[in-house]
Write a protein that holds these residues in place. Structure first.
Motif, PDB file in Angstrom:
ATOM      1  N   ASN A 102      54.809 -15.927  43.823  1.00  0.00           N
ATOM      2  CA  ASN A 102      54.666 -15.853  42.510  1.00  0.00           C
ATOM      3  C   ASN A 102      55.758 -16.618  41.675  1.00  0.00           C
ATOM      4  OD1 ASN A 102      56.936 -13.926  42.186  1.00  0.00           O
ATOM      5  ND2 ASN A 102      55.638 -12.357  43.129  1.00  0.00           N
ATOM      6  N   GLU A 103      55.797 -16.591  40.440  1.00  0.00           N
ATOM      7  CA  GLU A 103      56.753 -17.697  39.847  1.00  0.00           C
ATOM      8  C   GLU A 103      58.122 -17.084  39.753  1.00  0.00           C
ATOM      9  OE1 GLU A 103      54.965 -14.622  36.695  1.00  0.00           O
ATOM     10  OE2 GLU A 103      54.233 -15.955  38.496  1.00  0.00           O
ATOM     11  N   LYS A 104      58.187 -15.715  40.233  1.00  0.00           N
ATOM     12  CA  LYS A 104      59.701 -15.184  40.498  1.00  0.00           C
ATOM     13  C   LYS A 104      60.043 -15.656  41.637  1.00  0.00           C
ATOM     14  CE  LYS A 104      62.258 -10.756  39.722  1.00  0.00           C
ATOM     15  NZ  LYS A 104      61.791  -9.303  39.301  1.00  0.00           N
ATOM     16  N   LEU A 105      59.318 -15.959  42.695  1.00  0.00           N
ATOM     17  CA  LEU A 105      59.993 -16.258  44.137  1.00  0.00           C
ATOM     18  C   LEU A 105      58.979 -17.114  44.783  1.00  0.00           C
ATOM     19  CD1 LEU A 105      62.201 -16.164  46.019  1.00  0.00           C
ATOM     20  CD2 LEU A 105      61.266 -14.206  47.152  1.00  0.00           C
ATOM     21  N   ARG A 106      59.139 -18.428  44.863  1.00  0.00           N
ATOM     22  CA  ARG A 106      58.333 -19.269  45.847  1.00  0.00           C
ATOM     23  C   ARG A 106      58.843 -19.676  47.007  1.00  0.00           C
ATOM     24  NH1 ARG A 106      53.918 -19.623  42.808  1.00  0.00           N
ATOM     25  NH2 ARG A 106      53.803 -19.744  40.722  1.00  0.00           N
ATOM     26  N   LYS A 107      60.147 -19.190  47.310  1.00  0.00           N
ATOM     27  CA  LYS A 107      60.956 -19.610  48.464  1.00  0.00           C
ATOM     28  C   LYS A 107      60.024 -19.753  49.672  1.00  0.00           C
ATOM     29  CE  LYS A 107      65.158 -19.369  51.001  1.00  0.00           C
ATOM     30  NZ  LYS A 107      66.366 -18.661  51.011  1.00  0.00           N
ATOM     31  N   MET A 108      60.057 -20.948  50.435  1.00  0.00           N
ATOM     32  CA  MET A 108      59.240 -21.045  51.742  1.00  0.00           C
ATOM     33  C   MET A 108      59.737 -19.905  52.573  1.00  0.00           C
ATOM     34  SD  MET A 108      56.962 -23.336  51.559  1.00  0.00           S
ATOM     35  CE  MET A 108      56.391 -23.925  52.938  1.00  0.00           C
ATOM     36  N   VAL A 109      58.689 -19.423  53.656  1.00  0.00           N
ATOM     37  CA  VAL A 109      59.304 -18.807  54.583  1.00  0.00           C
ATOM     38  C   VAL A 109      59.816 -19.627  55.879  1.00  0.00           C
ATOM     39  CG1 VAL A 109      58.665 -17.162  56.909  1.00  0.00           C
ATOM     40  CG2 VAL A 109      57.342 -17.164  54.436  1.00  0.00           C
ATOM     41  N   PRO A 110      61.155 -19.612  56.096  1.00  0.00           N
ATOM     42  CA  PRO A 110      61.939 -20.588  57.131  1.00  0.00           C
ATOM     43  C   PRO A 110      60.936 -20.558  58.433  1.00  0.00           C
ATOM     44  CG  PRO A 110      63.503 -19.009  56.076  1.00  0.00           C
ATOM     45  CD  PRO A 110      62.038 -18.430  55.816  1.00  0.00           C
ATOM     46  N   LYS A 111      61.477 -21.758  59.121  1.00  0.00           N
ATOM     47  CA  LYS A 111      60.529 -21.814  60.101  1.00  0.00           C
ATOM     48  C   LYS A 111      60.590 -21.016  61.281  1.00  0.00           C
ATOM     49  CE  LYS A 111      63.468 -25.369  62.447  1.00  0.00           C
ATOM     50  NZ  LYS A 111      63.803 -26.803  62.903  1.00  0.00           N
ATOM     51  N   THR A 112      61.906 -20.197  61.317  1.00  0.00           N
ATOM     52  CA  THR A 112      62.086 -19.097  62.337  1.00  0.00           C
ATOM     53  C   THR A 112      61.806 -17.928  61.668  1.00  0.00           C
ATOM     54  OG1 THR A 112      64.500 -19.155  61.565  1.00  0.00           O
ATOM     55  CG2 THR A 112      63.868 -20.443  63.533  1.00  0.00           C
ATOM     56  N   GLY A 113      61.507 -17.754  60.407  1.00  0.00           N
ATOM     57  CA  GLY A 113      61.024 -16.490  59.777  1.00  0.00           C
ATOM     58  C   GLY A 113      60.026 -15.668  60.546  1.00  0.00           C
ATOM     59  N   SER A 114      60.095 -14.276  60.497  1.00  0.00           N
ATOM     60  CA  SER A 114      59.299 -13.363  61.167  1.00  0.00           C
ATOM     61  C   SER A 114      59.070 -12.121  60.372  1.00  0.00           C
ATOM     62  CB  SER A 114      59.988 -12.943  62.547  1.00  0.00           C
ATOM     63  OG  SER A 114      59.407 -11.974  63.061  1.00  0.00           O
ATOM     64  N   LEU A 115      57.755 -11.767  60.680  1.00  0.00           N
ATOM     65  CA  LEU A 115      57.265 -10.501  59.975  1.00  0.00           C
ATOM     66  C   LEU A 115      57.559  -9.355  60.512  1.00  0.00           C
ATOM     67  CD1 LEU A 115      53.823 -11.974  58.701  1.00  0.00           C
ATOM     68  CD2 LEU A 115      55.666 -11.551  57.147  1.00  0.00           C
TER      69      LEU A 115
END
Length: 424
Positions: free
Chosen positions: A207-220
């Motif tokens: 959303n407009e408050k946070l649009r940062k991309m998930v890093p390429k090593t990010g994990s759920l």
């Protein structure tokens, strides 16, 4: 790379695309969402890649994205569902009927590398379009003729009985000719729309408050805890490797459009099946091709599918089995009479798992199950997609390996140009 698309044909071809859009047959509308718990959460998880292009989350890809508008340019709600720029994406939607349309937070695991939490915000109301304006013009408003050629199946050569050819004409803005055949061709299998029907009652991320991309090593992987006013206190759950981002589809190619181009890939972890389709030009005709063994344009299949549907369509030879690692596009179908490659765009999808988490779990005792009243449920679905420019060779011999064992994108012309622009 964008110039390859632009040069497919002249403005008249753009008008052709407009006319085709005007006569597409609408797929059946999705049924209403079934009744369920008062609080529901949807997570659509996707890994998008583009053959020969870096991720947008870091390195050269991140620099390119910043040149053209910054991180906010890419990460919007809906980016996970539709194949797009390379990277890892997750769309989160919550419908809390106990307190609809209110903010909440997803307290995320550290491995996601996006801080301690993700804000969930209701979508902003869309601004209505201003009345009037300049009317659109194009082939649909004038006179023109069009041809459509439909091919299917993984094969180095065109199979007997192909292509299906459909002709129609636009006169004074009205479509005449064999439009019924076009409609029938497009009424192939489609993915039922099971996405969250987002409206102001929902809370979303990005959303407009946070649009940062998930890093390429990010994990759920890890614990997710949803907190907010009147959000059930019990709404927390653990995601495992099964629900995490799928690997990128590592595409390589050999051959060319005139002589036949074969696409190869490594098996994608957790993939239940694959599908490819492509669209381009052949002289004055628009060409569609899919990897299906039965005649199906497949325009609606680059989307999430349940594992049971994937299994069913593999048996019906619409989708490729997870053991398949290559597919050939018949020679010449995207080349003109002079065998000059006209080009086009290919899409591929690896269908992933789908998980459902409900609290409290449904009792096994039928008597208790009859009184079961769950507080919330979570659906997580996964996929990996790839986009490639037809006619652009992605040679396995040119691919170097990254530290995690996956191929690096080749140093193609677009990438070298981008490095030059960035001074790297």
């Amino acid at each position: 790379m964008s110039r390859s698309i632009v040069r497919l044909r002249t403005a008249k071809r753009a008008g052709l695309a407009t006319a085709l859009a005007c006569i597409l047959v609408a797929v059946p509308a999705a049924s209403q969402q079934a009744k369920g718990p008062k609080t529901q959460l949807w997570l659509d998880v996707a890994t998008h890649s583009m053959a020969g292009m870096p991720d947008m989350s870091s390195g050269m890809g991140g620099a390119a994205m910043r040149m053209f508008g910054g991180d906010a340019m890419q990460n919007h709600y809906g980016s996970a569902r539709y194949a797009g720029m390379p990277g890892r994406y997750v769309d989160i939607a919550m419908l809390n009927q106990l307190n609809p349309g209110k903010e909440a937070e997803d307290l995320i695991p550290a491995g996601m590398q996006l801080g301690k939490s993700l804000p969930l915000l209701p979508p902003k109301a869309e601004t209505p379009a201003e009345p009037g304006g300049t009317p659109r013009t194009g082939m649909a408003d004038g006179n023109a003729k069009a041809r459509i050629l439909i091919y299917w199946g993984c094969s180095p050569t065109v199979r007997p009985g192909q292509p299906k050819e459909i002709k129609f004409e636009v006169k004074n803005g009205k479509v005449t000719g064999n439009t019924a055949a076009w409609g029938n061709a497009m009424q192939g299998r489609y993915v039922p729309d099971r996405s969250a029907k987002v409206d102001p009652r929902y809370a979303l991320w990005p959303n407009e408050k946070l649009r940062k991309m998930v890093p390429k090593t990010g994990s759920l992987v890890g614990n997710h805890h949803i907190v907010g006013e009147k959000v059930p206190a019990s709404l927390q759950f653990d995601l495992t490797q099964q629900q995490d981002f799928m690997p990128k589809i590592a595409l390589t190619s050999s051959g060319d459009l005139a002589g036949g181009q074969t696409w190869n890939w490594r098996p994608v972890d957790r993939a239940n099946g694959y599908f490819l389709n492509a669209m381009g030009m052949q002289d004055d005709a628009m060409v569609f091709w899919s990897s299906s063994e039965v005649a199906d344009v497949g325009s609606g299949l680059i989307d999430y599918l349940t594992p049971s549907t994937v299994d069913k369509w593999i048996r019906e030879k619409v989708l490729l089995a997870p053991s398949v690692t290559s597919c050939a596009i018949p020679k010449g179908i995207f080349a003109g009479n002079g065998q000059q490659a006209a080009g086009g765009v290919m899409q591929m999808i690896a269908y992933g798992p789908e998980s459902h988490i409900v609290y409290p779990p449904k009792p096994s005792d039928p008597k208790l199950a009859a009184k079961w009243n769950p507080e919330w449920n979570v659906r997580v679905r996964n996929k990996s997609t790839a986009t490639a420019m037809l006619g652009m060779s992605v040679d396995a011999s040119e691919q170097q390996m990254t530290e995690d064992g996956t191929p690096k994108p080749p140093e193609n012309k677009a990438k070298r140009l981008l490095k030059g622009l960035l001074g790297r």
